[in-house]
Design a protein around this motif. Sequence first.
Motif, PDB file in Angstrom:
ATOM      1  N   CYS A   1       1.315  23.070  14.353  1.00 41.47           N
ATOM      2  CA  CYS A   1       1.007  22.020  13.377  1.00 41.47           C
ATOM      3  C   CYS A   1       1.102  20.669  14.087  1.00 41.47           C
ATOM      4  O   CYS A   1       2.090  20.393  14.762  1.00 41.47           O
ATOM      5  CB  CYS A   1       2.018  22.102  12.234  1.00 41.47           C
TER       6      CYS A   1
ATOM      7  N   SER B   1     -12.047  19.500  16.851  1.00 43.31           N
ATOM      8  CA  SER B   1     -11.502  19.369  15.491  1.00 43.31           C
ATOM      9  C   SER B   1     -11.035  17.941  15.223  1.00 43.31           C
ATOM     10  O   SER B   1     -10.938  17.513  14.079  1.00 43.31           O
ATOM     11  CB  SER B   1     -10.330  20.337  15.284  1.00 43.31           C
TER      12      SER B   1
ATOM     13  N   THR C   1      -3.070  22.973   3.204  1.00 41.53           N
ATOM     14  CA  THR C   1      -4.184  23.932   3.317  1.00 41.53           C
ATOM     15  C   THR C   1      -4.614  24.132   4.778  1.00 41.53           C
ATOM     16  O   THR C   1      -5.472  24.967   5.055  1.00 41.53           O
ATOM     17  CB  THR C   1      -5.411  23.476   2.497  1.00 41.53           C
ATOM     18  N   THR C   2      -4.025  23.330   5.701  1.00 40.84           N
ATOM     19  CA  THR C   2      -4.413  23.549   7.114  1.00 40.84           C
ATOM     20  C   THR C   2      -3.793  24.848   7.609  1.00 40.84           C
ATOM     21  O   THR C   2      -2.748  25.282   7.129  1.00 40.84           O
ATOM     22  CB  THR C   2      -3.907  22.442   8.090  1.00 40.84           C
TER      23      THR C   2
ATOM     24  N   ALA D   1       3.777  20.742   6.745  1.00 40.78           N
ATOM     25  CA  ALA D   1       2.419  20.338   7.140  1.00 40.78           C
ATOM     26  C   ALA D   1       1.934  19.263   6.181  1.00 40.78           C
ATOM     27  O   ALA D   1       2.151  19.356   4.969  1.00 40.78           O
ATOM     28  CB  ALA D   1       1.486  21.543   7.094  1.00 40.78           C
TER      29      ALA D   1
ATOM     30  N   ASP E   1      -1.079  18.488   5.337  1.00 44.33           N
ATOM     31  CA  ASP E   1      -2.050  19.118   4.451  1.00 44.33           C
ATOM     32  C   ASP E   1      -1.707  20.612   4.393  1.00 44.33           C
ATOM     33  O   ASP E   1      -1.944  21.347   5.359  1.00 44.33           O
ATOM     34  CB  ASP E   1      -3.463  18.908   5.024  1.00 44.33           C
TER      35      ASP E   1
ATOM     36  N   GLU F   1       0.203  17.628  12.418  1.00 48.65           N
ATOM     37  CA  GLU F   1       0.224  16.535  11.441  1.00 48.65           C
ATOM     38  C   GLU F   1       1.197  16.919  10.340  1.00 48.65           C
ATOM     39  O   GLU F   1       0.911  17.810   9.536  1.00 48.65           O
ATOM     40  CB  GLU F   1      -1.183  16.287  10.886  1.00 48.65           C
TER      41      GLU F   1
ATOM     42  N   ARG G   1      -4.159  27.884  11.166  1.00 45.46           N
ATOM     43  CA  ARG G   1      -4.417  28.062  12.601  1.00 45.46           C
ATOM     44  C   ARG G   1      -5.874  27.799  12.947  1.00 45.46           C
ATOM     45  O   ARG G   1      -6.778  28.290  12.291  1.00 45.46           O
ATOM     46  CB  ARG G   1      -4.026  29.471  13.033  1.00 45.46           C
ATOM     47  N   LEU G   2      -6.040  27.042  14.003  1.00 50.51           N
ATOM     48  CA  LEU G   2      -7.377  26.727  14.505  1.00 50.51           C
ATOM     49  C   LEU G   2      -7.757  27.695  15.621  1.00 50.51           C
ATOM     50  O   LEU G   2      -8.926  27.996  15.833  1.00 50.51           O
ATOM     51  CB  LEU G   2      -7.330  25.285  15.048  1.00 50.51           C
TER      52      LEU G   2
END
Length: 235
Positions: free
Chosen positions: A25, A114, A214-215, A210, A212, A27, A217-218
Motif C-alpha cells: 500500500c 499507475s 477499494t484499492t 489504505a 482508498d 497511500e 494489489r496491482l
Amino acid sequence: MIGAGAAPGLERNCIDEIIVGRFACREFSSVAVARRTVEQILDVARFAPSGANIQPWHVYALAGAAKDEVSASLLRAHEDARNEHTSEYKYYARDLPDPYLDRRQEFGRLFYGSLGIAQTDAEARSRQTAKNYAFFGAPVGLIVTIDRRLEVGSWLDLGMFIQNVMLAAAGRGLQSCPQETFAKYHKVLRSLLSIPAEQMVVCGISIGHAKDPTTGRLMPRADAEAFASFKGFEN
Ligand SMILES: Cc1cc2nc3c(=O)[nH]c(=O)nc-3n(C[C@H](O)[C@H](O)[C@H](O)COP(=O)(O)O)c2cc1C
C-alpha cells in the motif's frame, strides 16, 4: 500470470484470503493506529519460525512526533545528499537474469504507469521515491534491523517475521508496505533512533489504513506451475 483470483478448482480459507488481500500500500489515510494494535501485531509476528529459534529481529516502532522527525530528516537527506548515502547490503543482483529482469521491467511499467509517471522522468520518479520517507502518509512506521554478525539464514528468518507483521496487520484491516529504501539512510536512522553499531537497517514497514479501501494489489504473480514441479503425487 494470475491476479488475485484463485486458480481454478482451488478454494481459499480465511488465512489464504489475508495472504492474498495484503498488498504493498503506498497511500494511507491519516487515521491513527493505536499503540496497542501495533503491540498486538508484534506479539503475533514473533511466532515466526527461525533456525534454532534465535529470533533475529529487532523493530523500532514509530508514530506521531518521533515518526515525523525521522521522515523530516530522511526527506532532507533525500533532497540534499542522496548520492552520499548507500545501503549496507545489496538487495538486487546487478545483472538480473530472466525471468527476474522481465518481471522487474513489468513492475516498472505497471507501477509508474499507475501513477502516470513516464519511466524516463527522473524528477517525478524521485518525488515518488521521496514518499517512502513519509511512510506514504501512514500513521505507523517500523524500522527493522538485524545483527550484522548473523548470516544469510537469519535473513530468511527475518523475512518470515516481516511477512508475519504484514499479515497480522492485514488481519486487523490494516495495510502495509515493506520498504528496503530505508536501508539507504541507515546513518541518519542510526543517530536518530540510537541504533547500536552491530545492528544493520534492513527495511522499513509502513502500516495504516489504505486511503482508498477499494484499492488492492496491482502486481500480478506467476502461477504455481512456473515455479513448482510436482513428483510422486497421485492424480
Ligand atoms: C523486502 C521488500 C522491500 C521492498 N521495498 C520497497 C520500497 O522500498 N518501496 C516500495 O514502494 N515498495 C517496496 N516493496 C514492495 C514491492 O515493490 C512489492 O511487494 C511488489 O511489487 C509486489 O507487490 P505487492 O506486495 O503489492 O503484491 C518492497 C517489498 C519487499 C518484500
